[in-house]
Design a protein around this motif. Structure first.
Motif, mmCIF file in Angstrom:
data_model
loop_
_atom_site.group_PDB
_atom_site.id
_atom_site.type_symbol
_atom_site.label_atom_id
_atom_site.label_comp_id
_atom_site.label_asym_id
_atom_site.label_seq_id
_atom_site.Cartn_x
_atom_site.Cartn_y
_atom_site.Cartn_z
ATOM 1 N N GLN A 108 0.812 -1.195 0.000
ATOM 2 C CA GLN A 108 0.000 0.000 0.000
ATOM 3 C C GLN A 108 0.856 1.259 0.000
ATOM 4 O OE1 GLN A 108 -2.791 -0.719 -0.649
ATOM 5 N NE2 GLN A 108 -3.754 -2.258 0.614
ATOM 6 N N PRO A 109 0.643 2.112 -0.989
ATOM 7 C CA PRO A 109 1.270 3.422 -0.921
ATOM 8 C C PRO A 109 0.711 4.139 0.298
ATOM 9 C CG PRO A 109 0.011 3.146 -2.978
ATOM 10 C CD PRO A 109 -0.199 1.932 -2.154
ATOM 11 N N SER A 110 1.520 4.944 0.916
ATOM 12 C CA SER A 110 1.102 5.517 2.189
ATOM 13 C C SER A 110 0.028 6.586 2.046
ATOM 14 C CB SER A 110 2.316 6.095 2.902
ATOM 15 O OG SER A 110 2.915 7.078 2.084
ATOM 16 N N CYS A 111 0.143 7.420 1.009
ATOM 17 C CA CYS A 111 -0.774 8.550 0.985
ATOM 18 C C CYS A 111 -2.041 8.231 0.202
ATOM 19 C CB CYS A 111 -0.067 9.795 0.464
ATOM 20 S SG CYS A 111 0.107 9.875 -1.311
ATOM 21 N N PRO A 112 -3.152 8.745 0.678
ATOM 22 C CA PRO A 112 -4.460 8.472 0.099
ATOM 23 C C PRO A 112 -4.564 8.961 -1.333
ATOM 24 C CG PRO A 112 -4.582 10.233 1.727
ATOM 25 C CD PRO A 112 -3.229 9.656 1.826
ATOM 26 N N ILE A 113 -3.760 9.956 -1.670
ATOM 27 C CA ILE A 113 -3.749 10.464 -3.034
ATOM 28 C C ILE A 113 -3.453 9.330 -4.002
ATOM 29 C CG2 ILE A 113 -2.749 12.160 -4.581
ATOM 30 C CD1 ILE A 113 -4.011 13.406 -2.117
ATOM 31 N N ALA A 114 -2.354 8.634 -3.720
ATOM 32 C CA ALA A 114 -1.924 7.552 -4.599
ATOM 33 C C ALA A 114 -2.967 6.445 -4.636
ATOM 34 C CB ALA A 114 -0.576 7.009 -4.139
ATOM 35 N N GLN A 115 -3.586 6.191 -3.509
ATOM 36 C CA GLN A 115 -4.636 5.174 -3.432
ATOM 37 C C GLN A 115 -5.763 5.485 -4.400
ATOM 38 O OE1 GLN A 115 -5.001 2.419 -1.712
ATOM 39 N NE2 GLN A 115 -3.255 2.476 -0.330
ATOM 40 N N THR A 116 -6.242 6.702 -4.314
ATOM 41 C CA THR A 116 -7.357 7.098 -5.168
ATOM 42 C C THR A 116 -6.968 7.071 -6.634
ATOM 43 O OG1 THR A 116 -8.204 8.508 -3.404
ATOM 44 C CG2 THR A 116 -9.050 8.904 -5.613
ATOM 45 N N LEU A 117 -5.779 7.565 -6.920
ATOM 46 C CA LEU A 117 -5.318 7.564 -8.301
ATOM 47 C C LEU A 117 -5.274 6.146 -8.844
ATOM 48 C CD1 LEU A 117 -2.450 10.195 -8.107
ATOM 49 C CD2 LEU A 117 -4.667 10.462 -9.230
ATOM 50 N N GLY A 136 -15.653 -1.527 -9.198
ATOM 51 C CA GLY A 136 -17.025 -1.070 -9.061
ATOM 52 C C GLY A 136 -17.336 0.239 -9.754
ATOM 53 N N LEU A 137 -16.521 0.620 -10.722
ATOM 54 C CA LEU A 137 -16.761 1.882 -11.417
ATOM 55 C C LEU A 137 -17.561 1.692 -12.700
ATOM 56 C CD1 LEU A 137 -13.290 3.608 -11.023
ATOM 57 C CD2 LEU A 137 -15.414 4.198 -9.862
ATOM 58 N N VAL A 138 -17.522 0.486 -13.232
ATOM 59 C CA VAL A 138 -18.163 0.222 -14.509
ATOM 60 C C VAL A 138 -18.965 -1.065 -14.421
ATOM 61 C CG1 VAL A 138 -17.676 -0.578 -16.848
ATOM 62 C CG2 VAL A 138 -16.573 1.476 -16.000
ATOM 63 N N LYS A 139 -20.093 -1.059 -15.063
ATOM 64 C CA LYS A 139 -20.935 -2.239 -15.067
ATOM 65 C C LYS A 139 -21.048 -2.792 -16.482
ATOM 66 C CE LYS A 139 -25.343 -3.953 -13.366
ATOM 67 N NZ LYS A 139 -26.749 -3.578 -13.128
ATOM 68 N N ARG A 140 -20.999 -4.103 -16.574
ATOM 69 C CA ARG A 140 -21.081 -4.786 -17.857
ATOM 70 C C ARG A 140 -22.494 -5.302 -18.032
ATOM 71 N NH1 ARG A 140 -20.329 -9.945 -20.064
ATOM 72 N NH2 ARG A 140 -18.941 -10.036 -21.859
ATOM 73 N N ILE A 141 -23.119 -4.945 -19.136
ATOM 74 C CA ILE A 141 -24.489 -5.372 -19.383
ATOM 75 C C ILE A 141 -24.523 -6.271 -20.601
ATOM 76 C CG2 ILE A 141 -26.825 -4.610 -19.899
ATOM 77 C CD1 ILE A 141 -25.984 -1.896 -18.667
ATOM 78 N N GLN A 142 -24.882 -7.515 -20.339
ATOM 79 C CA GLN A 142 -24.877 -8.508 -21.413
ATOM 80 C C GLN A 142 -26.296 -8.786 -21.884
ATOM 81 O OE1 GLN A 142 -22.111 -11.417 -21.533
ATOM 82 N NE2 GLN A 142 -23.130 -12.318 -23.295
ATOM 83 N N HIS A 143 -26.580 -8.425 -23.130
ATOM 84 C CA HIS A 143 -27.876 -8.782 -23.710
ATOM 85 C C HIS A 143 -27.736 -10.151 -24.345
ATOM 86 C CE1 HIS A 143 -29.149 -4.538 -23.393
ATOM 87 N NE2 HIS A 143 -27.896 -4.284 -23.702
ATOM 88 N N ALA A 193 -13.349 4.460 -0.119
ATOM 89 C CA ALA A 193 -12.453 3.318 -0.079
ATOM 90 C C ALA A 193 -13.186 2.031 0.333
ATOM 91 C CB ALA A 193 -11.278 3.592 0.849
ATOM 92 N N PRO A 194 -14.030 2.082 1.328
ATOM 93 C CA PRO A 194 -14.726 0.854 1.747
ATOM 94 C C PRO A 194 -15.607 0.303 0.628
ATOM 95 C CG PRO A 194 -14.963 2.584 3.412
ATOM 96 C CD PRO A 194 -14.367 3.219 2.202
ATOM 97 N N THR A 195 -16.267 1.193 -0.079
ATOM 98 C CA THR A 195 -17.110 0.753 -1.190
ATOM 99 C C THR A 195 -16.290 0.006 -2.234
ATOM 100 O OG1 THR A 195 -18.476 2.719 -0.870
ATOM 101 C CG2 THR A 195 -18.741 1.533 -2.945
ATOM 102 N N VAL A 196 -15.136 0.552 -2.544
ATOM 103 C CA VAL A 196 -14.264 -0.098 -3.515
ATOM 104 C C VAL A 196 -13.834 -1.468 -3.003
ATOM 105 C CG1 VAL A 196 -12.043 0.032 -4.690
ATOM 106 C CG2 VAL A 196 -13.452 2.077 -4.493
#
Lengths: 120, 120
Positions: free
Chosen positions: A7-16, A64-71, B104-107
């Motif tokens: 884990q990178p220490s700073c939350p910035i890197a986490q989010t990126l 959890g940022l993108v959802k795949r929808i299969q028809h 973060a928890p959601t992810v």
DNA sequence: CCGTATCCATAGGGATACTG
DNA sequence: CAGTATCCCTATGGATACGG
């Protein structure tokens, strides 16, 4: 040794880590307000290979940022859409966009100056 | 061939290009409120090699985010400090930090769920 | 002390071909 | 159409040694 603990220490890197992959911003950018099919997305992003697109989409789904929808149909029909979690990124995107608008010229000038002083 | 034209189309990616390198967030994070010498910085960041630190610092200087201060003395004494341009990144950093705190928890949950459904 | 230069291993990523 | 599998080349990045 000197193996990183992970884990990178700073939350910035986490989010990126979640959205700053090589093609992710452009993928999210394109999915922001529309569903797109795989090939549409590939054309929209421009320059991304199938392999990379598939991989980045997998990661975006995983996080959890993108959802795949299969028809179910022949030929297959798949669409990708942004989840609600993406909405929470909008303030960030807004700031990033604003920053570019405000500061891109400054950066350009710094780069030119730097280049002049550094006969690479 | 099929060489990329260079500029990513969306401003998001442009902005990320300036500060989202592998070690840059942590470097900037550490320089945010203090000058640091090369070795101090290396220790502060943790896990970064000399090579990478030097390279990332060069890019940050080139883009005008970091200033190199050379004191003439033996042995050499160099300090790095954030420029005023870094201040303009603070809203972004703030949003990134906030996002992590909030989501973060959601992810994590999304990842667990994804892992469960994908016997990799 | 502050780096650059060199060597080398690994991962990233493109092109192509193939499958459900 | 929507991907996976394979090949292969390049860029990335660590370790080490050396120079100003």
């Amino acid at each position: 040794m000197s193996k990183d603990a992970g884990q990178p220490s700073c939350p910035i890197a986490q989010t990126l880590g979640v959205f700053a992959g090589k093609w992710k911003p452009e993928i999210l950018w394109n999915l922001k307000d529309q569903r797109l099919r795989f090939n549409e997305l590939q054309r929209a992003v421009g320059g991304v290979s199938q392999k990379m697109l598939a991989q980045q989409l997998r990661e975006l789904q995983r996080d959890g940022l993108v959802k795949r929808i299969q028809h179910q149909s022949i030929p297959p029909h798949v669409e990708y859409e942004a989840t609600s979690l993406i909405k929470t990124l909008e303030p960030i995107f807004g700031e990033l966009e604003r920053w570019y608008k405000d500061n891109a010229p400054t950066v350009r000038r710094a780069q030119k100056k730097y280049a002049k002083n550094n006969p690479s």
